[in-house]
Design a protein around this motif. Structure first.
Motif, mmCIF file in Angstrom:
data_model
loop_
_atom_site.group_PDB
_atom_site.id
_atom_site.type_symbol
_atom_site.label_atom_id
_atom_site.label_comp_id
_atom_site.label_asym_id
_atom_site.label_seq_id
_atom_site.Cartn_x
_atom_site.Cartn_y
_atom_site.Cartn_z
ATOM 1 N N ALA A 280 0.843 -1.195 0.000
ATOM 2 C CA ALA A 280 0.000 0.000 0.000
ATOM 3 C C ALA A 280 0.878 1.244 0.000
ATOM 4 O O ALA A 280 1.962 1.264 0.592
ATOM 5 N N TYR A 281 0.410 2.283 -0.666
ATOM 6 C CA TYR A 281 1.177 3.521 -0.741
ATOM 7 C C TYR A 281 1.602 4.029 0.635
ATOM 8 O O TYR A 281 2.752 4.452 0.811
ATOM 9 N N PRO A 282 0.707 4.010 1.629
ATOM 10 C CA PRO A 282 1.141 4.451 2.955
ATOM 11 C C PRO A 282 2.288 3.620 3.520
ATOM 12 O O PRO A 282 3.139 4.143 4.238
ATOM 13 N N ASN A 283 2.328 2.333 3.182
ATOM 14 C CA ASN A 283 3.413 1.466 3.662
ATOM 15 C C ASN A 283 4.766 1.930 3.122
ATOM 16 O O ASN A 283 5.767 1.965 3.838
ATOM 17 N N GLU A 284 4.791 2.281 1.824
ATOM 18 C CA GLU A 284 6.033 2.759 1.225
ATOM 19 C C GLU A 284 6.458 4.085 1.857
ATOM 20 O O GLU A 284 7.626 4.272 2.213
ATOM 21 N N GLY A 285 5.509 5.011 1.956
ATOM 22 C CA GLY A 285 5.830 6.320 2.535
ATOM 23 C C GLY A 285 6.297 6.208 3.972
ATOM 24 O O GLY A 285 7.239 6.891 4.397
ATOM 25 N N GLU A 286 5.661 5.322 4.724
ATOM 26 C CA GLU A 286 6.028 5.148 6.133
ATOM 27 C C GLU A 286 7.430 4.559 6.280
ATOM 28 O O GLU A 286 8.186 4.949 7.173
ATOM 29 N N ALA A 287 7.783 3.616 5.393
ATOM 30 C CA ALA A 287 9.115 3.010 5.451
ATOM 31 C C ALA A 287 10.198 4.067 5.284
ATOM 32 O O ALA A 287 11.211 4.075 5.995
ATOM 33 N N LEU B 167 6.247 16.825 -3.159
ATOM 34 C CA LEU B 167 5.456 16.976 -4.382
ATOM 35 C C LEU B 167 4.724 15.663 -4.606
ATOM 36 O O LEU B 167 5.350 14.612 -4.731
ATOM 37 N N SER B 168 3.402 15.738 -4.652
ATOM 38 C CA SER B 168 2.622 14.502 -4.769
ATOM 39 C C SER B 168 1.522 14.632 -5.813
ATOM 40 O O SER B 168 1.035 15.729 -6.099
ATOM 41 N N GLN B 169 1.152 13.506 -6.369
ATOM 42 C CA GLN B 169 0.053 13.450 -7.333
ATOM 43 C C GLN B 169 -1.247 13.732 -6.601
ATOM 44 O O GLN B 169 -1.489 13.204 -5.508
ATOM 45 N N ASN B 170 -2.083 14.567 -7.203
ATOM 46 C CA ASN B 170 -3.297 15.028 -6.526
ATOM 47 C C ASN B 170 -4.435 14.011 -6.659
ATOM 48 O O ASN B 170 -5.448 14.250 -7.306
ATOM 49 N N ASP B 171 -4.232 12.854 -6.037
ATOM 50 C CA ASP B 171 -5.257 11.810 -6.011
ATOM 51 C C ASP B 171 -4.921 10.852 -4.874
ATOM 52 O O ASP B 171 -4.054 11.135 -4.045
ATOM 53 N N ASP B 172 -5.626 9.728 -4.833
ATOM 54 C CA ASP B 172 -5.404 8.768 -3.740
ATOM 55 C C ASP B 172 -3.982 8.218 -3.742
ATOM 56 O O ASP B 172 -3.450 7.881 -2.687
ATOM 57 N N TYR B 173 -3.394 8.123 -4.915
ATOM 58 C CA TYR B 173 -2.017 7.639 -5.032
ATOM 59 C C TYR B 173 -1.075 8.547 -4.236
ATOM 60 O O TYR B 173 -0.368 8.097 -3.324
ATOM 61 N N GLY B 174 -1.058 9.830 -4.588
ATOM 62 C CA GLY B 174 -0.166 10.766 -3.912
ATOM 63 C C GLY B 174 -0.497 10.957 -2.446
ATOM 64 O O GLY B 174 0.395 11.008 -1.586
ATOM 65 N N GLN B 175 -1.778 11.034 -2.146
ATOM 66 C CA GLN B 175 -2.196 11.246 -0.769
ATOM 67 C C GLN B 175 -1.776 10.086 0.125
ATOM 68 O O GLN B 175 -1.407 10.273 1.285
ATOM 69 N N GLU C 260 0.552 10.462 3.394
ATOM 70 C CA GLU C 260 -0.002 9.982 4.670
ATOM 71 C C GLU C 260 0.999 9.051 5.361
ATOM 72 O O GLU C 260 1.237 9.149 6.571
ATOM 73 N N GLY C 261 1.605 8.141 4.591
ATOM 74 C CA GLY C 261 2.583 7.221 5.154
ATOM 75 C C GLY C 261 3.827 7.938 5.645
ATOM 76 O O GLY C 261 4.360 7.626 6.717
ATOM 77 N N LEU C 262 4.317 8.909 4.854
ATOM 78 C CA LEU C 262 5.487 9.686 5.264
ATOM 79 C C LEU C 262 5.258 10.356 6.611
ATOM 80 O O LEU C 262 6.099 10.273 7.515
ATOM 81 N N LYS C 263 4.107 10.998 6.750
ATOM 82 C CA LYS C 263 3.810 11.718 7.986
ATOM 83 C C LYS C 263 3.675 10.769 9.177
ATOM 84 O O LYS C 263 4.070 11.103 10.301
ATOM 85 N N LYS C 264 3.147 9.590 8.924
ATOM 86 C CA LYS C 264 3.056 8.605 10.001
ATOM 87 C C LYS C 264 4.454 8.149 10.416
ATOM 88 O O LYS C 264 4.739 7.967 11.609
ATOM 89 N N GLY C 265 5.336 7.973 9.427
ATOM 90 C CA GLY C 265 6.685 7.497 9.708
ATOM 91 C C GLY C 265 7.532 8.482 10.498
ATOM 92 O O GLY C 265 8.411 8.084 11.258
ATOM 93 N N ILE C 266 7.281 9.785 10.307
ATOM 94 C CA ILE C 266 8.080 10.799 11.014
ATOM 95 C C ILE C 266 7.348 11.369 12.230
ATOM 96 O O ILE C 266 7.848 12.279 12.891
ATOM 97 N N GLU C 267 6.178 10.810 12.523
ATOM 98 C CA GLU C 267 5.390 11.310 13.655
ATOM 99 C C GLU C 267 6.210 11.241 14.949
ATOM 100 O O GLU C 267 6.770 10.212 15.296
ATOM 101 N N GLY C 268 6.284 12.362 15.628
ATOM 102 C CA GLY C 268 7.022 12.422 16.886
ATOM 103 C C GLY C 268 8.509 12.635 16.733
ATOM 104 O O GLY C 268 9.229 12.773 17.735
ATOM 105 N N ALA C 269 9.002 12.700 15.484
ATOM 106 C CA ALA C 269 10.443 12.907 15.251
ATOM 107 C C ALA C 269 10.730 14.400 15.170
ATOM 108 O O ALA C 269 10.386 15.061 14.181
#
Length: 416
Positions: free
Chosen positions: A170-177, A194-202, A206-215
């Motif tokens: 899932a896209y969030p999995n990649e971003g979170e990693a 820079l992200s694609q303006n659809d569910d793909y980019g979002q 979303e995953g990136l922000k989860k991965g850096i949460e609290g950092a």
């Protein structure tokens, strides 16, 4: 016999014939598209037919062509060896019907409408908007839409549909990693997005922000988007370069734009470390023309061995894959896109399900497909495997973060 008696007799015979025909027709198609004998549409005692709608022309034709070539290579080899032995004891040849949607959702829906009457399942097609375009119809028709190449989590929720399952993480999995790798560096970093303006980019963001949460060492300084139909993102790259960010998170699915982004940043003398999604990180097709070696680091994630990498030059899986790809997939080059490997893996996963099918029905197929655990498909990297029984997760959920080394990727544990 009197005329009236004859007319009554012939009328009764006609009525009996009509009722018999209706009964046969009614028995011939079950709730999951079953045809005569209880078998679902698209499967006989000797064949099973799969449908694919994917971009074979346009900006995403490169990876789209791979989605057909890889699965044709896998089943071409299987068919040449006699076919696939199913769990019901019958051996069947696997046939593939593919249509071009040019990454256009309307064309994808039209392709599905054309294919649904003759295929057992839809599979391997590339794209979030294109797979979403016929998703509701496939659910309504009870046509499996499985191992499709989208990281949209909606395809893995069995409460919405038991007939769907995506292949790739899932896209969030990649971003979170990537976010976790970035956060674990322990040093301060400014990130431009820079992200694609659809569910793909979002999903990636979303995953990136989860991965850096609290950092506390990571700060996102600016977020911009682009449309999948855009022909240039120069303006966005220029605006992001002005932030002075040392990390660029580029959640992009369009090959020409990914190349242009790398090139434009260099023209502006902005050279951050880059993160690219797995489907737009090809060394040959994107990084080399984008001169990615100019950057301190280009990172992506993967779960498949890359045939172009020197590390896998003598790998038995890779050798067989390349041979099958040339002989049965009509693909004569070392693939520049991972989708060739992904769809080859999809073939192996489908074969696993076929061998467990005890009935020639879509319901039984989905039960078998959803029962695969810890399967090491051909070409999978160490640390990854196929697990289809976990709800709300794709067939492959684990990824390995890698760094571009000028020719291919090497696994990394630390950012920098």
């Amino acid at each position: 016999m009197k005329l009236k008696d004859y007319q009554r007799l012939t009328g009764a015979i006609a009525l009996i014939a009509a009722v018999s025909t209706m009964t046969v027709a009614g028995c011939g198609r079950g709730r999951d598209g079953a045809s005569h004998g209880g078998a679902s549409t698209g499967i006989t005692d000797s064949t099973i037919t799969l449908g694919i709608t994917t971009p074979l022309s346009g900006a995403t034709a490169g990876p789209g062509t791979c989605t057909v070539a890889g699965i044709k290579a896998y089943f071409g080899a299987a068919n040449a060896a006699g076919g696939v032995k199913f769990g019901d004891g019958k051996t069947r040849k696997v046939e593939i019907k593919s249509l071009d949607d040019a990454y256009d959702p309307q064309k994808a829906k039209a392709n599905y409408d054309q294919l649904k009457g003759s295929v057992f399942a839809m599979t391997a097609g590339l794209g979030t908007p294109t797979n979403r375009a016929y998703r509701t119809a496939a659910i309504s028709d009870k046509v499996p839409q499985v191992l499709v190449m989208t990281g949209d989590p909606i395809f893995n929720d069995t409460s919405q549909s038991p007939y769907q399952l995506s292949l790739v993480p899932a896209y969030p999995n990649e971003g979170e990693a990537f976010g976790k790798l970035l956060a674990s560096s322990g040093t301060a970093h400014k990130v431009a997005v820079l992200s694609q303006n659809d569910d793909y980019g979002q999903g990636y963001v979303e995953g990136l922000k989860k991965g850096i949460e609290g950092a506390s060492n990571i700060k996102i300084v600016k977020e911009l988007t682009y449309e999948a139909t855009d022909t240039s993102v120069d303006a966005q790259i220029t605006e992001l370069a002005a932030t002075g960010a040392d990390v660029m998170f580029n959640a992009m699915s369009i090959t020409p734009l990914a190349i242009a982004s790398l090139q434009k940043a260099q023209q502006l003398n902005w050279k951050p470390s880059w993160f690219l999604p797995s489907n737009t990180s090809s060394p040959a097709a994107i990084l080399k023309p984008g001169n990615a070696s100019a950057y301190p680091g280009v990172y992506s994630v993967s779960f498949a061995k890359a045939p172009a990498s020197p590390a896998f030059a003598n790998d038995p899986d890779v050798k067989k894959f390349l041979s099958d790809l040339k002989q049965y997939g009509s693909y004569n080059e070392t693939p520049a896109f991972p989708h060739c490997m992904w769809s080859y893996m999809a073939g192996a996963i489908l074969e696993q399900a076929f061998t467990k099918m005890t009935e020639p029905t879509r319901d039984n197929f989905m039960k078998a497909l959803r029962g695969i655990s810890d399967f090491k498909a051909p070409l999978m990297l160490d640390g990854t495997s196929v697990n289809t029984s976990v709800d709300k997760q794709p067939a492959v959920s684990a990824v390995v973060v890698q760094k571009y080394n000028g020719t291919g990727y090497a696994t990394v544990e630390n950012f920098g």
